[in-house]
Design an enzyme around this catalytic site. Structure first.
Site, short mmCIF file in Angstrom:
data_model
loop_
_atom_site.label_atom_id
_atom_site.label_comp_id
_atom_site.label_asym_id
_atom_site.label_seq_id
_atom_site.Cartn_x
_atom_site.Cartn_y
_atom_site.Cartn_z
N ARG A 133 0.94 -1.10 -0.15
CA ARG A 133 -0.10 0.11 0.04
C ARG A 133 0.92 1.20 -0.08
O ARG A 133 2.12 1.49 0.57
CB ARG A 133 -0.70 -0.09 1.13
CG ARG A 133 -1.91 1.18 1.34
CD ARG A 133 -3.00 0.93 0.35
NE ARG A 133 -4.19 1.64 0.59
CZ ARG A 133 -5.02 1.88 -0.03
NH1 ARG A 133 -4.98 1.42 -1.39
NH2 ARG A 133 -6.12 2.55 0.12
N THR A 421 -9.33 0.43 -9.98
CA THR A 421 -8.52 -0.62 -9.57
C THR A 421 -8.84 -1.99 -10.35
O THR A 421 -9.61 -2.02 -11.33
CB THR A 421 -9.02 -1.11 -7.86
OG1 THR A 421 -8.87 0.37 -7.12
CG2 THR A 421 -8.05 -2.31 -7.19
N THR A 439 -3.99 -1.15 -7.67
CA THR A 439 -4.68 0.17 -7.70
C THR A 439 -3.64 1.30 -7.92
O THR A 439 -2.52 1.03 -7.23
CB THR A 439 -5.48 0.29 -6.77
OG1 THR A 439 -6.65 1.40 -7.07
CG2 THR A 439 -4.90 0.92 -5.30
N GLU A 460 -3.65 8.09 -4.16
CA GLU A 460 -4.02 7.17 -3.15
C GLU A 460 -4.52 7.87 -1.97
O GLU A 460 -5.25 7.48 -1.06
CB GLU A 460 -3.03 6.12 -2.71
CG GLU A 460 -3.86 4.63 -2.39
CD GLU A 460 -4.38 4.07 -3.76
OE1 GLU A 460 -5.76 3.72 -3.36
OE2 GLU A 460 -3.95 3.79 -4.51
N ASP A 463 -7.97 8.01 -0.70
CA ASP A 463 -8.68 7.01 -0.08
C ASP A 463 -8.57 7.31 1.70
O ASP A 463 -9.36 6.72 2.34
CB ASP A 463 -7.91 5.90 -0.10
CG ASP A 463 -8.81 4.81 -1.40
OD1 ASP A 463 -9.67 5.23 -1.70
OD2 ASP A 463 -8.08 3.69 -1.69
N GLY A 505 -13.17 -1.69 -7.55
CA GLY A 505 -14.49 -1.29 -7.71
C GLY A 505 -14.59 -0.50 -6.25
O GLY A 505 -15.82 -0.24 -5.63
#
Ligand code: GLY
Length: 606
Positions: A133, A421, A439, A460, A463, A505
């Protein structure tokens, strides 16, 4: 016992390769540090040729032996299959496919993005996960994104997180693979050099992003050649990305995390190449080269829960995938029957708890969120009719009473998310299994291509909860990883792989994975039926989004039970593999969503 790492000599892998060694001379002589440059606004390096007939080999279901792959894209599936056929293992093939998706599915995946791998190691009979991540720069605080309009945050330097994919690929290959990074990148180099056929999905995604792509000189030059999205059927080449991958293969991840590529990423984030005359307010980012140096991909324990006697493994925080899919399954298991109403209500409750408890913070109560006691308490709230919106989070504290339960007053609601993604699954002849979500966050990431390097940056950081939101576990912070919904999932039965699956998604990833498992294990569908079935997604929102076919089939019944349904034209783009009896594999992709995916097996016969 077969030693997976040496089962086929490396020389054999390379010698047998018509794909991996297409242009070895170029690979060794062209990999200089300076990328080919052209002034902004000149002819795009991505060239086009006249439309070709559609390729026939793209199939959503394949059955056979010796390994299997499923991705959203034929070139990526072929890249993985080629690696498997030449003796590479599932991790090798997954990295090859992921890098190829960075070429053919560049608005969802790429070397400047991140992702999560769930991996079943057949030799050790153990599930591992690798967290790649993205992280926030160390200068980012809980208020850095506060008050910024969401769309403005998306297309900015500020939204770019420290890329995780390259570190994740290196860690995965070092721990579990047999190929070097250079070898694993070769199929992607070839696709980037020779080009791929533009399909409707690529065209439409480019067109949907055209307004912002044109606002960055580097992005317009690559993805709007001649000022417009490449036409369906044309061949799209990305020689700059091919060169980037070659150099990355030769110099390794240090080229990004400690070297010139990283410096270029930081320069781009701090001073995005805005097209002269653009009126877009593009906020610069906070990323420094020291943030890149500090980045690490991490091995983490998987989440584990048991559903109907099967062990379901997923991704722990910073993803909310494992806890939320697992909690919803546990709630369903506590109910006397499971149908569409129960599926939606269990998901609603699990999302309420996700919002309150899950983020990249210490002390997320993973064990309690996945406990049967907590699930039973939550299941008490599910009645004949849809519960009032929003559902309140529960109290996963280890003390659970009998029904009825009084919900706490605190409420939460899932933020809206898009169809971004991608996900792939691979299994090999030794029985190793990879479920891998990748992603760059929004479709098209932050819209900014690093000049001359052929790839987009991620966004990112959006998010995170942008705030203000006191007490939210998902506020930004220095070095923090934004909460993800990615849910790569592996199911074992009697200690052996039974199913691996995942989807893109945004937060609908969780409901898509959950719904496929419910379709398969509660509603008795085959895996291809379970993927193809119409979808609905309830994420503790006032309305349940559903595809048209779902509305047609279940709308009246669910409305009669108090649900409020609204159309979402397409939810998810799943990929999966099921382990049938006697070594037979069934790889499954979408028949139609996102243009249909590509399932392949190493051999159709035993
Ligand atoms: N960026 C999508 C996710 O992490 O869930």
């Amino acid at each position: 016992m077969i030693n997976r790492r040496v089962a086929v000599p490396l020389a054999g892998i390379l010698a047998g390769s018509s794909v991996l060694l297409v242009n070895p001379a170029a690979a060794s002589s062209q990999a200089l540090s300076a990328p080919p440059q052209a002034p902004p606004g000149t002819l795009a390096p991505a060239s086009q040729t006249p439309p070709q007939p559609p390729r026939a080999e793209k199939k959503p279901v394949a059955e056979g032996y010796g390994g299997a792959v499923s991705t959203v894209d034929l070139d990526a599936s072929k890249a993985a299959l080629g690696v498997l056929r030449r003796g590479g293992n599932a991790i090798d093939a997954a990295v090859a496919a992921a890098a190829t998706l960075g070429v053919t599915e560049p608005y969802s995946a790429g070397l400047a993005g991140g992702g999560f791998i769930v991996y079943y190691d057949a030799r050790r009979k153990k599930v591992h996960t690798i967290d790649g991540r993205e992280t926030a720069p160390r200068a980012m605080t809980s208020t850095s994104l506060e008050g910024i309009p969401f769309e403005e945050a998306v297309t900015s330097g500020l939204s770019a997180g420290i890329p995780g994919s390259v570190a994740q690929w290196e860690l995965a290959l070092r721990r579990f693979g047999t190929l070097s990074l250079r070898q694993a990148l070769r199929p992607a180099v070839e696709v980037a050099s020779k080009g791929f056929t533009v399909d409707k999905t690529f065209h439409d995604q480019t067109a949907a992003n055209a307004a912002r792509f044109k606002d960055f000189t580097s992005t317009a030059r690559l993805y709007l050649p001649g000022g417009a999205p490449p036409p369906v059927g044309s061949t799209f080449r990305n020689p700059e990305l091919a060169e980037t991958y070659r150099t990355l293969g030769r110099r390794g991840g240090d080229w990004l995390y400690r070297g010139p590529l990283g410096a270029e990423i930081v320069a781009t984030v701090k001073k995005p190449p805005v097209t002269p005359g653009s009126t877009r307010n593009v906020r610069p980012g906070l990323m420094e080269t020291s943030d890149l140096r500090a980045y690490r991909a991490l091995e983490r324990p998987p989440t584990k829960m048991t559903y109907k006697g099967m062990d379901v493994y997923g991704m722990e925080p910073p993803s909310s995938g494992g806890t939320t899919v697992g909690e919803a399954l546990n709630i369903l298991e506590a109910l006397p029957e499971v149908g569409q109403h129960e599926y939606l209500e269990a998901s609603r409750l699990a999302f309420a708890d996700r919002g309150k408890y899950v983020g990249d913070i210490p002390g997320v109560p993973v064990g309690e969120l996945l406990s049967d006691g907590f699930a039973k308490e939550r299941a008490c709230l599910i009645g004949e009719r849809a519960m009032p919106h929003p559902a309140a989070p529960g109290t996963p504290d280890g003390t659970y009473g009998p029904c009825p339960v009084t919900p706490s007053a605190q409420t939460t609601e899932a933020a809206p998310e898009g169809p971004e993604t991608t996900h792939l699954v691979v299994t090999d002849r030794w029985g190793n299994v990879v479920a891998y979500n990748i992603t760059i966050e929004s479709t098209g990431g932050n819209g900014i291509v690093v000049p001359g390097r052929g790839f987009l940056l991620n966004n990112e950081m959006t998010d995170f909860t942008l705030g203000p939101a006191p007490g939210d576990p998902n506020l930004p912070g220095p070095g923090k990883r934004p909460r993800s919904s990615m849910a790569p999932t592996i199911v074992l039965s009697d200690g052996k792989p039974l199913l691996a699956l995942g989807s893109p998604g945004g937060s609908t990833i969780i409901t898509t994975v959950l719904q496929i498992l419910v379709n398969r294990w509660d509603l008795g569908m085959s895996l291809p039926e379970a993927l193809a079935a119409p979808r609905a997604t309830q994420r503790n929102t006032a309305q349940t989004q559903a595809e048209q076919a779902y509305l047609d089939r279940y709308g009246a019944e669910l409305t009669g039970r108090g649900h409020s349904l609204v159309l979402n034209p397409e939810i998810g783009a799943a990929t999966a593999v099921e382990f049938l009896s006697r070594g037979r594999l069934q790889a499954v992709a979408e028949p139609t969503r996102r243009g249909g995916g590509s399932a392949l097996v190493v051999s159709e016969r035993r």
